[in-house]
Each structure stands twice: as structure tokens, then as C-alpha cells.
Write a protein that holds these residues in place. Structure first.
Motif, short mmCIF file in Angstrom:
data_model
loop_
_atom_site.label_atom_id
_atom_site.label_comp_id
_atom_site.label_asym_id
_atom_site.label_seq_id
_atom_site.Cartn_x
_atom_site.Cartn_y
_atom_site.Cartn_z
N TYR A 35 -5.58 51.09 73.14
CA TYR A 35 -6.15 52.44 73.10
C TYR A 35 -6.03 53.09 74.47
CZ TYR A 35 -8.17 51.23 68.58
OH TYR A 35 -8.34 50.87 67.27
N SER A 36 -5.71 54.39 74.45
CA SER A 36 -5.64 55.16 75.69
C SER A 36 -7.04 55.60 76.10
CB SER A 36 -4.76 56.40 75.49
OG SER A 36 -5.37 57.29 74.57
N GLU A 39 -8.36 58.22 73.71
CA GLU A 39 -8.82 57.65 72.43
C GLU A 39 -10.17 56.96 72.60
OE1 GLU A 39 -4.66 56.61 70.11
OE2 GLU A 39 -5.28 55.34 71.80
N ASP A 42 -12.83 59.55 72.64
CA ASP A 42 -13.10 60.00 71.27
C ASP A 42 -14.01 59.01 70.54
OD1 ASP A 42 -11.55 62.21 71.68
OD2 ASP A 42 -9.74 61.36 70.76
N PHE A 43 -13.77 57.73 70.75
CA PHE A 43 -14.61 56.69 70.11
C PHE A 43 -16.05 56.80 70.61
CE2 PHE A 43 -16.68 52.56 70.61
CZ PHE A 43 -16.74 52.13 69.30
N ARG A 53 -12.20 60.87 81.20
CA ARG A 53 -11.24 59.78 81.44
C ARG A 53 -11.52 59.07 82.76
NH1 ARG A 53 -5.40 62.22 80.86
NH2 ARG A 53 -6.45 63.98 81.89
N GLY A 79 -1.49 51.37 76.22
CA GLY A 79 -2.94 51.51 76.14
C GLY A 79 -3.65 50.28 76.66
#
Length: 341
Positions: A35-36, A39, A42-43, A53, A79
Motif C-alpha cells: 500500500y502507498s 492508500e 484513505d484507510f 503522507r 508500496g
């Protein structure tokens, strides 16, 4: 005051974010599922945590410093992911296979254990593994006390205390129905042994001068007694420590008997089976083009005789003579049973 509260709120948010991030990497990531930072943000947002970030990179670095083996893949599957876990997939698979085949663990407990072990893996890997797992309840025990009993028996062994329990077994009634009967015991427990997918208690029935084996899945109502165990040196060869591994190696199908040094002539075709049973250090005393002769220390009861007979003419007992005669009597009984009537 408001400034202090804001600082505490921000600190609590950072702690929660770090905990959620650690849980995320354990549950959802592996080498195939990366996962980046976007992402991950977002989670966390779905959990009600707002993060940028830059904060994610900082948190990942903090987790790495704490021992989490989080790596960043630079290939096509770019990721972050958790590379090393307490248990790898193959290790978890081994434990699950053992649970599936262990007959003394009930179907309910088996499913609970499998679910716990699968939780050690990433969710995608666990879901893929669970699709291939089937617990056959027909081959599983029905005694839900088994966990509790194992704990009590182990405690009694450590404390060197006697135990009492009821032992249950099936019988065929006059109306041909299958029923259960029980018998009470008071014993000195020495060891727990896993053999042939069953769990056994090795103990001494206080009325006799030998060892007895009872299946733990058939034991109920275990109680630790306020009485010291009988020293195992009075009923077996062991003196300072009860060597359960050595004892189990000499047993056959958990049948009791007398320990003897046995000499056998075996066909060369079953060399691997002999090594599997007695170990690679088995003493071979002679050999020729057709067979070899070995000696081994075994407990020569009904279990050993049955084990010998499964190989037909490929194993011959040479010594001791009384054991050889016991095998001959068993063969004669079979001949009589299968004679033309």
C-alpha cells in the motif's frame, strides 16, 4: 488551558494513528499486498483518523525503529508492506494441519484455534488459506472439557500432586445400542504424550506397580488432590526425570507391556520403516542380500505384536524366545479364526 487540551488531543490522535497503522500492516499487508502512503491515509480516514503522507512516513519510521520489518517495494507492486512476521505462512500451515488431524480436539475448539492462527497472517493470505481448510467433525472428539483437563493435568504434574477423574468408554448394550460407561481413578500423573493423533496421560494407578495410559479426550471431572505423587522411580526405569520422549519411542500404539531388548530379522524392503520407527541410530547387527538383523529396546505388549504382524513375513522375531512364542500364538489364533468352517 485550551492549548494544553489541544496538545493532549493531538498526542492521543498520534498514538491512536500509530496503533491503527501497526494493526493495518499486520492484518492487510504482505509481499503481494502493498500500500502507498495515500492508500494508507484513505484507510485511516475510514477509521476517523485524519493523516497526511508526511505523518505516515514518520509513523512507519517509528514502527521500524520499534522492530517492525516494514519494507517498501520498488517494483511493479510499489508500496509498503510488513515483510517479517512471528509466523510465516508455512509455519501457520503446519500448526493448522496438526490441529486438523488431532482427534482429541473437538470440532468447535479446532475451528477456534484455526481462526486464531490464521489471525497471525495477513488477511488476504489467511482468507486464501481458510478456503482450503475443512474440519471433519466425524473424526473429532466430543469432550469439550479437554482444554481445561490438559491445563489441570499439567499443573498437577508440575506440582507433583495426584489427580482423580472419571474415564469414559463405549460399550454395546443388549439392545445393540452404543452407550457410555464411566470408571473413577486416582492416579499419580507423570507426563502428557501426543501419539497417533491422540493425547495421553501417563500415570500410575495407585493400586498397581506399573504405568497406565489414558486418553485425555475420554477423561472428565479432573480434580487435583492434596496428596503427593508416587515417585515414578518405583514403577519404571527412570530415576531423576521421566523421559517422555524416550518412553514414547519404545511404545507401540500406547499399549503397556514389559521393556525388553528385541532382535528382529527384517526384509531389506522395510529398511526405511524400521529407521522411521526406531531412529537412524538403530543397531544393525548383520545383513545379506535379502534381509538385515536389528536390535532395539521396546515395550513388548499387544501393541508391539500387532505392529510386527502388519508386516507379515517381512519381520521375524529372533529373541527373546517368549516374545517369539507370543507372536506364534497370535498367528495360530488368526489361523483358527479364518479356518474353513
Amino acid at each position: 488551558m485550551e492549548g494544553v487540551c489541544a496538545m493532549e488531543k493531538g498526542l492521543n490522535n498520534s498514538k491512536r494513528r500509530l496503533l491503527e497503522l501497526a494493526d493495518f500492516f499486520k492484518k492487510y499487508t504482505d509481499e503481494e499486498h502493498t500500500y502507498s502512503a495515500v492508500e494508507i491515509c484513505d484507510f485511516l480516514a475510514q477509521k476517523g483518523i485524519v493523516a497526511e503522507r508526511k505523518a505516515i512516513y514518520s509513523d512507519i519510521e517509528a514502527l521500524q525503529e520499534s522492530g517492525y520489518d516494514i519494507l517498501c517495494s520498488r517494483g511493479s507492486n510499489k508500496g509498503f508492506f510488513l515483510a517479517d512476521r512471528d509466523f510465516q505462512e508455512a509455519e501457520a500451515r503446519l500448526m493448522i494441519d496438526a490441529i486438523q488431524t488431532a482427534r482429541f480436539i473437538t470440532a468447535k475448539k479446532s475451528n477456534e484455534l484455526v481462526e486464531k492462527i490464521s489471525g497471525l497472517l495477513s488477511k488476504p493470505v489467511a482468507e486464501q488459506m481458510m478456503e482450503k481448510i475443512y474440519i471433519n467433525s466425524a473424526n473429532k472428539g466430543k469432550n469439550e472439557e479437554v482444554y481445561y483437563n490438559i491445563d489441570l493435568l499439567y499443573k498437577a504434574i508440575c506440582e507433583k500432586k495426584q489427580v482423580s477423574f472419571f474415564y469414559y468408554h463405549h460399550y454395546v448394550a443388549k439392545d445393540l445400542s452404543i452407550k457410555m460407561t464411566e470408571r473413577s481413578f486416582a492416579v499419580s500423573p507423570y507426563a502428557l504424550i501426543w501419539s497417533n493423533d491422540h493425547y495421553y496421560l501417563v500415570s500410575n494407578n495407585n493400586r498397581y506397580d506399573n504405568l497406565m495410559h489414558t486418553r485425555i479426550d475420554r477423561i472428565k471431572k479432573v480434580h487435583i488432590l492434596d496428596r503427593p505423587i508416587r515417585p515414578f522411580s518405583e514403577v519404571c526405569e527412570y530415576r531423576d526425570t521421566f523421559d517422555s520422549a524416550d518412553y514414547e519411542k519404545k511404545l507401540f500404539n500406547m499399549f503397556s507391556g514389559t521393556e525388553q531388548k528385541v532382535t528382529m530379522r527384517c526384509a531389506n524392503s522395510i529398511l526405511e520403516e524400521i529407521f522411521d520407527r526406531f531412529g537412524d541410530n538403530t543397531a544393525i547387527v548383520s545383513r545379506n542380500a535379502d534381509n538385515f538383523t536389528v536390535t532395539a529396546d521396546v515395550i513388548t505388549g499387544e501393541g508391539f505384536i500387532s505392529w510386527v504382524m502388519q508386516y507379515g513375513g517381512r519381520i521375524e522375531i529372533l529373541a527373546p524366545q517368549e516374545l517369539r512364542e507370543s507372536v506364534c500364538h497370535r498367528v495360530q489364533d488368526l489361523l483358527y479364526l479364518y479356518r474353513d468352517k
